[in-house]
Design an enzyme around this catalytic site. Structure first.
Site, mmCIF file in Angstrom:
data_model
loop_
_atom_site.group_PDB
_atom_site.id
_atom_site.type_symbol
_atom_site.label_atom_id
_atom_site.label_comp_id
_atom_site.label_asym_id
_atom_site.label_seq_id
_atom_site.Cartn_x
_atom_site.Cartn_y
_atom_site.Cartn_z
ATOM 1 N N TYR A 105 -17.917 -4.182 1.993
ATOM 2 C CA TYR A 105 -17.040 -4.059 0.832
ATOM 3 C C TYR A 105 -17.734 -4.688 -0.368
ATOM 4 C CZ TYR A 105 -13.253 -3.081 4.183
ATOM 5 O OH TYR A 105 -12.474 -2.553 5.177
ATOM 6 N N LEU A 148 0.005 1.773 3.925
ATOM 7 C CA LEU A 148 0.834 2.332 2.850
ATOM 8 C C LEU A 148 0.312 3.688 2.396
ATOM 9 C CD1 LEU A 148 1.501 -0.925 0.804
ATOM 10 C CD2 LEU A 148 2.957 0.189 2.497
ATOM 11 N N GLY A 149 -0.534 4.307 3.200
ATOM 12 C CA GLY A 149 -0.999 5.652 2.902
ATOM 13 C C GLY A 149 -2.432 5.741 2.434
#
Length: 268
Positions: A39, A190-191
């Site tokens: 990341y 959350l998608g």
């Protein structure tokens, strides 16, 4: 993941805000932070170290290996033994640790899990565990068969896969892992990059005077006792909303309505 720059590349636009999110999370009682040296790359780990090191004894910083970044922002696999060793060493360095609490082996690709043996890669991590560089092992983006294969090589304490109200393909795996006392950590709860959208979700949220995201998080915690949540955010306000939402009470009617979203009603 959201603490790095756009596309999970480079530094955040507001470094102080990113540090504030991490400190607020621990202040709110969060004990599990999910990260990876990929990341940024390295950016998120370095932010975690700056914000929280020396780490509280109750805090578990959980990382993953098995993918790197290319110049176009892609996520090419990096699961050869030498690549995994370097990734573990990089996580130790950037997080300022001597031992990593939990390392997930990331499998598959950006489109999801892919069949195939994980033995060579997982055996490498098992050896690093024996050497004391890792305490616990898990798998990410894995098929049920790969979870079984990993368990035959070394203890698996967690599985981190895509799962949320609208993506229910791991229902059977979650139930199996719960019976085995293995944690399940849904990523993109959350998608993901496209937030969950559903008339049923909106209706339940309106009925409870809550946000759809709060309802989605509360549903996940009700789904199974072995589920751990890792919703990402770069905002202290959203962090607080997520923490509050996780405690939202859901009635049997709410749960029945929400279970229709993934196309399969469940008996509770």
């Amino acid at each position: 993941m959201q603490l790095a720059g756009p596309g999970v590349m480079g530094p955040p636009a507001d470094r102080d805000a990113a540090l504030a999110v991490l400190r607020e999370a621990v202040g709110l009682g969060i004990t599990h932070i999910d990260t990876a040296a990929a990341y940024g790359p390295r950016v998120t780990n370095e932010l975690i170290r700056e914000a929280l090191h020396p780490y509280p004894g109750t805090l578990h910083v959980v990382t993953k290996v098995g993918a790197t970044r290319d110049e176009r922002g892609g996520w090419p696999p990096a699961r050869e033994p030498d690549q995994l060793r370097r990734a573990v060493e990089e996580n130790l360095e950037t997080l300022g640790l001597d031992t990593l609490d939990l390392v997930h082996l990331r499998l598959g690709d950006a489109q999801g899990p892919r069949p195939g043996s994980l033995a060579r890669a997982f055996e490498t991590l098992a050896e690093l565990r024996r050497q004391g560089l890792i305490r616990h092992l898990g798998v990410s983006n894995a098929t049920a068969e790969q979870v079984t294969e990993a368990q035959a090589i070394a203890p698996v304490v967690s599985v981190q896969n895509l799962y949320n109200l609208a993506h229910r393909h791991d229902d059977e795996l979650i139930d199996r892992l719960a019976a085995e006392n293995v944690a399940y950590i849904p990523f993109f709860p959350l998608g993901g990059f496209s937030p969950l959208q559903s008339e049923a979700l909106s209706a339940v949220a309106a009925r409870l005077d809550a946000t759809p995201m709060a309802v989605a998080l509360a549903w996940l915690l009700r789904r199974s006792p072995n589920i751990l949540l890792i919703p990402g955010t770069s905002s202290v306000r959203h962090l607080r909303e997520n923490v509050a939402g996780a405690g939202l009470p859901l009635s049997d009617e709410d749960l029945a309505d929400l279970d229709t979203i993934g196309g399969r009603a469940r008996r509770r």
